[in-house]
Design a protein around this motif. Structure first.
Motif, mmCIF file in Angstrom:
data_model
loop_
_atom_site.group_PDB
_atom_site.id
_atom_site.type_symbol
_atom_site.label_atom_id
_atom_site.label_comp_id
_atom_site.label_asym_id
_atom_site.label_seq_id
_atom_site.Cartn_x
_atom_site.Cartn_y
_atom_site.Cartn_z
ATOM 1 N N ILE A 515 0.864 -1.182 0.000
ATOM 2 C CA ILE A 515 0.000 0.000 0.000
ATOM 3 C C ILE A 515 0.898 1.229 0.000
ATOM 4 O O ILE A 515 1.714 1.404 0.906
ATOM 5 C CB ILE A 515 -0.934 0.021 1.225
ATOM 6 N N GLU A 516 0.751 2.043 -1.039
ATOM 7 C CA GLU A 516 1.531 3.274 -1.129
ATOM 8 C C GLU A 516 0.737 4.419 -0.502
ATOM 9 O O GLU A 516 -0.420 4.650 -0.855
ATOM 10 C CB GLU A 516 1.851 3.601 -2.584
ATOM 11 N N ILE A 517 1.384 5.132 0.433
ATOM 12 C CA ILE A 517 0.766 6.276 1.095
ATOM 13 C C ILE A 517 1.370 7.555 0.514
ATOM 14 O O ILE A 517 2.597 7.678 0.405
ATOM 15 C CB ILE A 517 0.987 6.239 2.621
ATOM 16 N N SER A 518 0.508 8.501 0.147
ATOM 17 C CA SER A 518 0.937 9.803 -0.360
ATOM 18 C C SER A 518 0.055 10.863 0.294
ATOM 19 O O SER A 518 -0.913 10.533 0.984
ATOM 20 C CB SER A 518 0.784 9.842 -1.884
ATOM 21 N N PRO A 519 0.368 12.141 0.110
ATOM 22 C CA PRO A 519 -0.513 13.177 0.665
ATOM 23 C C PRO A 519 -1.955 13.046 0.185
ATOM 24 O O PRO A 519 -2.891 13.467 0.877
ATOM 25 C CB PRO A 519 0.131 14.481 0.165
ATOM 26 N N ASP A 520 -2.143 12.428 -0.995
ATOM 27 C CA ASP A 520 -3.490 12.285 -1.556
ATOM 28 C C ASP A 520 -4.174 10.997 -1.149
ATOM 29 O O ASP A 520 -5.242 10.662 -1.681
ATOM 30 C CB ASP A 520 -3.423 12.360 -3.083
ATOM 31 N N GLY A 521 -3.582 10.248 -0.216
ATOM 32 C CA GLY A 521 -4.244 9.043 0.275
ATOM 33 C C GLY A 521 -3.462 7.777 -0.002
ATOM 34 O O GLY A 521 -2.232 7.779 0.027
ATOM 35 N N SER A 522 -4.163 6.695 -0.298
ATOM 36 C CA SER A 522 -3.535 5.379 -0.425
ATOM 37 C C SER A 522 -3.833 4.758 -1.782
ATOM 38 O O SER A 522 -4.894 4.989 -2.366
ATOM 39 C CB SER A 522 -4.038 4.447 0.687
ATOM 40 N N THR A 523 -2.878 3.939 -2.257
ATOM 41 C CA THR A 523 -3.050 3.175 -3.495
ATOM 42 C C THR A 523 -2.583 1.753 -3.242
ATOM 43 O O THR A 523 -1.428 1.550 -2.854
ATOM 44 C CB THR A 523 -2.231 3.779 -4.653
ATOM 45 N N PRO A 524 -3.456 0.748 -3.432
ATOM 46 C CA PRO A 524 -3.049 -0.643 -3.173
ATOM 47 C C PRO A 524 -2.430 -1.310 -4.398
ATOM 48 O O PRO A 524 -2.783 -0.996 -5.540
ATOM 49 C CB PRO A 524 -4.384 -1.318 -2.819
ATOM 50 N N TYR A 525 -1.502 -2.226 -4.152
ATOM 51 C CA TYR A 525 -0.874 -3.025 -5.207
ATOM 52 C C TYR A 525 -0.786 -4.459 -4.706
ATOM 53 O O TYR A 525 -0.240 -4.704 -3.624
ATOM 54 C CB TYR A 525 0.530 -2.513 -5.534
ATOM 55 N N LEU A 526 -1.282 -5.394 -5.487
ATOM 56 C CA LEU A 526 -1.194 -6.801 -5.102
ATOM 57 C C LEU A 526 0.153 -7.340 -5.559
ATOM 58 O O LEU A 526 0.463 -7.320 -6.752
ATOM 59 C CB LEU A 526 -2.323 -7.613 -5.741
#
Length: 649
Positions: A515-526
């Motif tokens: 799970i990538e965390i950035s100022p704009d929230g989260s993005t999941p990667y399997l």
């Protein structure tokens, strides 16, 4: 050409020998890594190589005129100058040259100089030579180079005017490394350069070092970094230094194979010894066979016995075993915003954790990754959203700041106070499995090293038997062997993991999702870290393609759509193109350096003191021939790869 040789070097501390008769060669453009356990003597050997310490025996020899740049572990830059002015000081000689060029320009514009043709011609000749030297030494690009390196370490324009002594310790360490890279010594020696760097900076540093024109000698616990930068490994273990060709993964495979061969030879000899001893014992007293028994006894006495292979020093042994199983839904993070004092660091964060998943959290420093873990556990208030735990979830937390340890307690009491009904012998046995033995258990916590504190925290965590572990940088302070033990323990853990790590090798070994965390929230990667990197590249390329499509006229939209559909089939080709482009750039840099060396040699050879001395002239001519050959070979490789790169177009 060998730049530096360590020859039969021994270092003792009192009666203890740290290492003995070690040998190490660093070739021109070498990419050498020095690995080994904490306390094996790696940093001491680096200091001997850098002439900061003297060996008890042996010597270090270097190529004449070799420039060495050395950065010790966590050494910061202390300066009253601003960031920009400190970096600019690296190029003081170029700036003097630049000033001289401007002075000559002003001088040549004066009417009296123009009227004096002989004087004008002299100044013009000096000016042309200065211009040539200035250009050859990147005089027209050094400011861009400073900006590029500072940007790579995360220092944007607003840092340039800040005094260095007002920055944090970590920033000072990064600036010390930035300045060293700009100085471009022939041999760059780095002791743990990846400490405290986020993944983005690590990736940039890897790329920079891969293209570095000089030689590298690096100590690092970052195995992913070593895999991508080093092509030779020296393993310092049991006081000896063994050499392996290849990157870190190749070294591990070869070392394991070597250990298997040693055990095979040892077992074979032991069987032979047992056979001979058995014959001697049975036949030495019998008259008919005593001579043969005596012959075999002499054979045993003369035998060069193979020492029992000792693959490693003691390693920690532990496992995480949950007392009970949780439900299938372990954690649900919904529209969460994290930060401090109503300042949002990241929003909105959304993800779900299922039973037996191992999820890695990645993202730049300062984006709120540690704050997220603390917010999930209720240690820091959520600024927005909510967190829901599933049924039967028992949480265990590893704090990278090690703040949960009591500095005045002993190692024994730190564990025993949490489990007062457990017999002392059992507590000592558990501590022993984490390498706390004998008097070690009576050490006050505040006297422990970072690695010892990390092992103590892991000991406490293993005693809790939780089924959901939240780990914040668990590999910090651990040497490579301890990291591998932790990886095995987590891979065997019959529970769920949510962890933060900058250790990309560790993420690859443990994570089932990222799970990538950035100022704009989260993005999941399997998938693991490599999968995450590949998907990020795909997304960036698709975004660039989409942007190009938007700029195309309507008549081109059909062709654009077709191109996007075939993207998946060509992504490997595009990656190969990028790799080839980097190789071409590296060869161009190498050619520039070689040509500068040739020009410098030719200038020296034109001096009367050299061409009137046949011995010096011959030595320089040999060196010039060698450099010219290197230029020819490099140009040929550059031409081949440049043509291959054009074929991609």
């Amino acid at each position: 050409m060998i730049l530096l040789q360590v020859q039969q070097v021994t270092r003792r501390f009192g009666a203890e020998t740290l290492f003995s008769e070690v040998n190490l060669d660093i070739p021109e453009h070498g990419r050498v890594a020095l690995v080994g356990r904490n306390g094996a003597g790696k940093s001491t050997l680096l200091k001997i190589i850098n002439a900061e310490e003297t060996p008890d025996e042996g010597e270090v020899t270097t190529k004449r005129g070799l420039t060495i740049g050395y950065q010790a572990q966590d050494t910061g830059l202390n300066s009253d100058k601003t960031v920009w002015n400190e970096m600019l000081s690296v190029f003081d000689r170029l700036r003097v040259m630049e000033g001289r060029i401007h002075d000559l320009e002003a001088e040549m514009s004066q009417p009296e100089i123009i009227a004096d043709s002989e004087r004008y011609e002299q100044i013009l000749t000096t000016y042309d030579q200065l211009q040539h030297d200035f250009a050859a030494q990147n005089g027209f690009g050094y400011q861009a180079e400073i900006r590029s390196v500072l940007h790579g370490f995360g220092f944007d324009d607003h840092f340039y005017d800040q005094p260095i002594n007002t920055l944090s310790g970590g920033q000072k360490t990064q600036l010390a490394l930035a300045k060293l890279l700009l100085e471009r010594p022939d041999l760059l020696i780095l002791d743990e350069p990846t400490n405290h760097l986020d993944v983005e900076t690590l990736t940039w540093l890897e790329g920079y070092l891969q293209n570095y024109s000089g030689a590298l000698l690096i100590v690092s616990h970052d195995r992913y970094f070593l895999d991508h930068v080093a092509n030779e490994i020296y393993d310092l273990s049991h006081g000896t230094l063994d050499h392996y060709k290849g990157n870190y993964s190749a070294f591990m495979d070869e070392k394991a194979a070597k250990l298997r061969r040693e055990w095979k030879e040892y077992d074979k000899q032991q069987a032979k010894i047992s056979q001979l001893e058995d014959f001697v014992n049975k036949n030495i007293v019998r008259a008919s066979t005593t001579k043969r028994a005596q012959s075999r006894r002499k054979q045993l006495e003369k035998m060069d016995r193979i020492e029992k292979p000792d693959g490693e020093d003691k390693v920690a042994r532990f496992r995480f075993s949950p007392t009970r199983q949780s439900g299938n839904n372990v954690l649900d993070v919904q529209e969460v915003g994290v930060g401090y004092d109503q300042t949002l660091l990241s929003y909105p964060i959304n993800f779900t954790v299922k039973k037996r998943q191992a999820i890695a959290i990645v993202g730049p420093n300062g984006v709120g990754k540690s704050t997220l873990l603390k917010s999930i556990l209720g240690m820091v208030p959520l600024l927005r959203g909510r967190v829901l735990f599933g049924t039967g979830v028992d949480t265990g937390y590893y704090d990278q700041e090690q703040a949960t340890l009591h500095p005045k307690k002993t190692v024994l009491d730190e564990l025993w106070d949490d489990h007062p009904t457990t017999p002392e012998g059992d507590i000592r046995s558990i501590l022993g499995s984490f390498l706390f033995t004998g008097d070690d258990v009576q050490k006050p916590v505040h006297n422990l090293s970072g690695g010892e504190k990390a092992r103590l925290l892991l000991t406490k965590l293993s005693m809790q038997h939780d089924n959901f572990l939240l780990l914040d940088e668990p590999t910090n302070h651990l040497d490579i062997d301890s990291r591998e033990v932790l990886e095995n323990a987590l891979n065997e853990f019959d529970g769920t993991l949510l962890f933060i790590s900058h250790d990309r090798y560790f993420i690859n070994q443990v994570a089932t999702a990222v799970i990538e965390i950035s100022p704009d929230g989260s993005t999941p990667y399997l998938g693991n870290y490599d999968y995450y990197v590949d998907k990020k590249e795909e997304q960036a390329e698709l975004a660039a393609q989409a942007e190009a499509d938007n700029e195309q006229p309507d008549s081109a939209s059909a062709a654009s759509s077709s191109s996007q559909q075939t993207y998946q089939q060509t992504k490997d080709l595009q990656r190969a193109k990028r790799k080839l482009g980097r190789e071409v750039d590296a060869l161009e840099t190498q050619l520039t350096d070689l040509e500068a060396q040739r020009t410098d040699l030719e200038t020296q050879m034109a001096q009367p003191a050299i061409y009137n001395d046949p011995q010096k002239s011959l030595a320089m001519q040999t060196q010039l021939t060698e450099i010219s050959h290197q230029i020819e070979v490099t140009e040929e490789e550059w031409t081949t790869k440049s043509l291959a790169l054009e074929d991609f177009a």
